[in-house]
Write a protein that holds these residues in place. Structure first.
Motif, PDB file in Angstrom:
ATOM      1  N   SER A  92       0.832  -1.211   0.000  1.00  0.00           N
ATOM      2  CA  SER A  92       0.000   0.000   0.000  1.00  0.00           C
ATOM      3  C   SER A  92       0.864   1.257   0.000  1.00  0.00           C
ATOM      4  O   SER A  92       0.536   2.245  -0.659  1.00  0.00           O
ATOM      5  CB  SER A  92      -0.968  -0.003   1.179  1.00  0.00           C
ATOM      6  N   TRP A  96       1.007   4.036  -3.074  1.00  0.00           N
ATOM      7  CA  TRP A  96       0.816   5.468  -2.855  1.00  0.00           C
ATOM      8  C   TRP A  96       1.975   6.260  -3.447  1.00  0.00           C
ATOM      9  O   TRP A  96       1.776   7.269  -4.107  1.00  0.00           O
ATOM     10  CB  TRP A  96       0.661   5.754  -1.363  1.00  0.00           C
ATOM     11  N   ILE A 101      -2.142   5.936  -5.594  1.00  0.00           N
ATOM     12  CA  ILE A 101      -3.411   5.315  -5.222  1.00  0.00           C
ATOM     13  C   ILE A 101      -3.473   5.230  -3.702  1.00  0.00           C
ATOM     14  O   ILE A 101      -2.618   4.595  -3.088  1.00  0.00           O
ATOM     15  CB  ILE A 101      -3.536   3.898  -5.823  1.00  0.00           C
ATOM     16  N   GLN A 103      -4.624   4.012   0.070  1.00  0.00           N
ATOM     17  CA  GLN A 103      -4.834   2.665   0.591  1.00  0.00           C
ATOM     18  C   GLN A 103      -6.311   2.266   0.558  1.00  0.00           C
ATOM     19  O   GLN A 103      -6.643   1.113   0.309  1.00  0.00           O
ATOM     20  CB  GLN A 103      -4.310   2.573   2.014  1.00  0.00           C
ATOM     21  N   SER A 104      -7.201   3.225   0.764  1.00  0.00           N
ATOM     22  CA  SER A 104      -8.633   2.918   0.780  1.00  0.00           C
ATOM     23  C   SER A 104      -9.148   2.473  -0.586  1.00  0.00           C
ATOM     24  O   SER A 104     -10.111   1.711  -0.669  1.00  0.00           O
ATOM     25  CB  SER A 104      -9.419   4.135   1.260  1.00  0.00           C
ATOM     26  N   GLU A 105      -8.514   2.919  -1.670  1.00  0.00           N
ATOM     27  CA  GLU A 105      -8.968   2.577  -3.023  1.00  0.00           C
ATOM     28  C   GLU A 105      -8.142   1.481  -3.670  1.00  0.00           C
ATOM     29  O   GLU A 105      -8.474   1.020  -4.759  1.00  0.00           O
ATOM     30  CB  GLU A 105      -8.913   3.822  -3.915  1.00  0.00           C
ATOM     31  N   LEU A 106      -7.081   1.048  -3.034  1.00  0.00           N
ATOM     32  CA  LEU A 106      -6.126   0.128  -3.648  1.00  0.00           C
ATOM     33  C   LEU A 106      -6.771  -1.186  -4.070  1.00  0.00           C
ATOM     34  O   LEU A 106      -6.584  -1.646  -5.202  1.00  0.00           O
ATOM     35  CB  LEU A 106      -4.961  -0.138  -2.686  1.00  0.00           C
ATOM     36  N   ASP A 108      -9.941  -1.875  -4.648  1.00  0.00           N
ATOM     37  CA  ASP A 108     -10.927  -1.678  -5.714  1.00  0.00           C
ATOM     38  C   ASP A 108     -10.254  -1.509  -7.069  1.00  0.00           C
ATOM     39  O   ASP A 108     -10.723  -2.048  -8.075  1.00  0.00           O
ATOM     40  CB  ASP A 108     -11.792  -0.455  -5.411  1.00  0.00           C
ATOM     41  N   VAL A 109      -9.159  -0.782  -7.104  1.00  0.00           N
ATOM     42  CA  VAL A 109      -8.431  -0.583  -8.362  1.00  0.00           C
ATOM     43  C   VAL A 109      -7.785  -1.892  -8.817  1.00  0.00           C
ATOM     44  O   VAL A 109      -7.815  -2.234  -9.995  1.00  0.00           O
ATOM     45  CB  VAL A 109      -7.365   0.529  -8.209  1.00  0.00           C
ATOM     46  N   GLU A 112      -9.891  -4.509 -10.803  1.00  0.00           N
ATOM     47  CA  GLU A 112     -10.101  -4.260 -12.237  1.00  0.00           C
ATOM     48  C   GLU A 112      -8.833  -4.648 -12.989  1.00  0.00           C
ATOM     49  O   GLU A 112      -7.859  -3.904 -13.023  1.00  0.00           O
ATOM     50  CB  GLU A 112     -10.422  -2.782 -12.480  1.00  0.00           C
ATOM     51  N   TRP A 116      -5.611  -2.217 -13.687  1.00  0.00           N
ATOM     52  CA  TRP A 116      -4.417  -2.544 -12.912  1.00  0.00           C
ATOM     53  C   TRP A 116      -3.232  -2.820 -13.837  1.00  0.00           C
ATOM     54  O   TRP A 116      -2.128  -2.339 -13.617  1.00  0.00           O
ATOM     55  CB  TRP A 116      -4.707  -3.732 -12.011  1.00  0.00           C
TER      56      TRP A 116
END
Length: 130
Positions: A92, A96, A101, A103-106, A108-109, A112, A116
């Motif tokens: 994470s 960043w 990106i 950490q909260s969205e990592l 979810d990304v 995909e 990714w």
């Protein structure tokens, strides 16, 4: 990966790369010049890409696989001193710093696959790669 490990990998890599054109440290040729002349990207960048690829693979795995070991949080008391850096914390932080990106969205990304993969192809070299 610790800073010491990164430094040692980079030093070994540059030692190998300097031998190809026959340059020594006494010639005072910058590592970036040697690397550009050979058309080689940093090995640490390749390591980071593979770590990100594995993370994306873990995130997309179905439940009941090694993914749960990756996400596990051990119970009980920890030893004294600084907590050891866990792999998920390292990934994470790396996401960043390199990709921007949070950490909260990592996760979810990373789910995909196409997004990714395209992000990993655009992964820029970090300034400390030389």
């Amino acid at each position: 990966m610790t800073k010491r490990t990164r430094s040692r990998i980079q030093a070994a890599e540059m030692g190998f790369l300097r031998r190809v054109p026959g340059v020594s440290l006494r010639d005072k040729v910058r590592s970036s010049v040697t690397r550009e002349g050979l058309g080689v990207e940093p090995f640490l960048l390749d390591i980071e890409r593979s770590q990100f690829r594995w993370f994306g693979h873990l995130v997309r795995m179905p439940p009941g696989h090694p993914r749960e070991v990756f996400q596990a949080r051990p119970a009980g008391r920890r030893p004294r001193g600084r907590p050891r850096t866990r792999r998920r914390d390292y990934i994470s932080l790396l996401a960043w710093e390199c990709l921007g990106i949070p950490q909260s969205e990592l996760i979810d990304v990373a789910r995909e696959r196409n997004v990714w993969g395209s992000l990993l192809e655009l992964l820029p070299p970090r300034p400390d790669h030389g």
